[in-house]
Scaffold this active site. Sequence first.
Site, PDB file in Angstrom:
ATOM      1  N   GLU A 161      43.472  49.055  41.436  1.00 32.88           N
ATOM      2  CA  GLU A 161      42.712  47.988  40.794  1.00 32.88           C
ATOM      3  C   GLU A 161      43.225  47.812  39.362  1.00 32.88           C
ATOM      4  OE1 GLU A 161      40.369  45.548  41.367  1.00 32.88           O
ATOM      5  OE2 GLU A 161      40.847  45.196  39.259  1.00 32.88           O
ATOM      6  N   HIS A 220      35.217  29.665  44.571  1.00 28.62           N
ATOM      7  CA  HIS A 220      35.498  29.910  45.994  1.00 28.62           C
ATOM      8  C   HIS A 220      36.859  29.302  46.323  1.00 28.62           C
ATOM      9  CE1 HIS A 220      30.836  29.592  46.591  1.00 28.62           C
ATOM     10  NE2 HIS A 220      31.182  30.730  46.016  1.00 28.62           N
ATOM     11  N   ASN A 232      38.331  43.786  37.371  1.00 28.06           N
ATOM     12  CA  ASN A 232      37.486  44.983  37.209  1.00 28.06           C
ATOM     13  C   ASN A 232      37.278  45.600  38.582  1.00 28.06           C
ATOM     14  OD1 ASN A 232      35.696  42.298  37.248  1.00 28.06           O
ATOM     15  ND2 ASN A 232      34.627  43.900  38.406  1.00 28.06           N
TER      16      ASN A 232
END
Length: 524
Positions: free
Chosen positions: A36, A457, A119
Amino acid sequence: MSHRPTIVIVGSGPIGSAYARLLLEGLPTARVVMFEAGPQLTGIPGESVRNIADPDAKARAREMSQGPQAGRFRSSLGLPEGVSVEGMFTAREGTHLIDFGGEGSGHAPTFPAAAASTNVGGMGAHWTCAIPRPGFSEKIPFIDDAEWDGLIATAESLLHAQSAAFADSAVGGAIRSLLEEEFGGELPDGYGPGTLPVAGDPQPDGTMRWAGADAVLGPLIDPSSPLSARFTLRDLTLVRRVEHEGDTITGVTVEDLCTGEISLLPADAVVVAADAFRSPQLLWASGIRPQALGHYLTEHPVVISTVALDAERMSRFASEAELDVELARRAHNAADPVAAVNRIPFSEPDHPFSLQVMYSETTPFRMDPGAAYAENRWGYVNMGYGMRKFPRYEDAVTFDDEDPDYRGLPNMTITYALTDAETAEIEAGTQHLRRAGHALGAFVAEPRLLPNGSSLHYQGTMRMGRADDGTSVADPWSRVWGYRNLYVGGNGLIPTATAMNPTLMSVAIAARGAQRLIDELSDE
Ligand code: FAD
């Protein structure tokens, strides 16, 4: 299985987390390493920041998610010196704009609100948790209904779905009744006003603990579970390249953003779930460039408004005493803006949009104290219609090898336009929104179309397809065409025009891909 396979997952949002969970549950000796690029925000990895009660801690967590727009936290996130930010728009809290201005910024003049979260937990640490199921032509035409229903059940279980959140709220019930009076007669059975399914766990005091990637990871982040021993999550680590030889992925090259150290991790399979812009960017940077990569970008044009609930109309379905109960419940977690949530789902042929109605006792903006409805005991609803965008090749994120972004990856340019097809549906949806508003009370913010990219989206940029004919990036099991052990995940896989919030659908697609990868690795 002849060995202990290592599977690398790029990105720790809900989709990467779904892969991690399902793969470790399905492959008893496998190891999953998840990378990540952003920081871990909370003690529990991937938790929704909406569960943080302290406003300062919540604001800090959101700012730390904002990558190049992370203000005072930038240097601690391994960002290069000298990145200046000149964005015209402000991104939603917890997100940063792709086109933030300044050096290394992406270019998105026709899609200015395009944003991302960087994050642990991805956007899933900031999302509203609405998880409606796709219906009618939103569904993927080449997955049959029986299998699809099973995949949705898996996805709903991973996301802790609540189909009847706040269903006992009398205020929510009154809103549904008024909408039913207005629209009920013209919608198909089962597709009228109802509660909005959400991801989370109701608490005894009537509030919700909202689900993030933590809920999806489940036992993987529970040290008492044996699964946790086979799971590694490395935050602040950027995957720079997916390595490959012929049709086989061999591993990933990663950069530790705190030390700058570059290393190579061999892998038996790689899943790229790094959002609908950065996943194709990583594939492009790795020399994996199917013709459709980044193209067929869609989202949801969104028209929003705020309405003051009318006391007389609401009182026909809810009493003053019931309103007092609602307000007392709201006081338990005043920092959480979401209370009773209702919707009218997408249906065809006459309602190809998705209405979301969120009750709140305050407006999301400061009202002039003297303005009409500035004080409104019955509160307000924030309402929005999500509309369809029909996929076209020319709506795309493209990449430039000669123009590095703030991370040194090929920079993005987003090109996007609404056509007559969308304009007509936006017009029709706006009329529906006006009717909904008049049925419930008085507008304190008139319906307005948000700038392109506002829906958050983003779909279609790695769309799945039935055949390798240049119009898709992945096969029906999310495997990139031409590579036997490279999977992609996220909203970018969605090939259809949809109006609903996409995460449930993308987790369902991931469940299908994970099962295929389990079968493949089990056979080796
Ligand atoms: P993400 O959650 O975006 O996670 C991708 C992760 O990959 C990020 O953390 C990123 O840092 C990481 N990454 C990227 N590149 C790299 C790299 N090279 N190396 C390592 N890591 C990398 N959806 C709904 O369905 N319902 C809602 O109600 C809803 N509300 C939303 C409200 C807000 C405010 C926001 C921000 C989003 C909302 N969404 C909603 C969208 C939803 O959050 C996303 O659909 C979902 O998070 C997508 O999951 P993902 O795992 O594909 O990607």
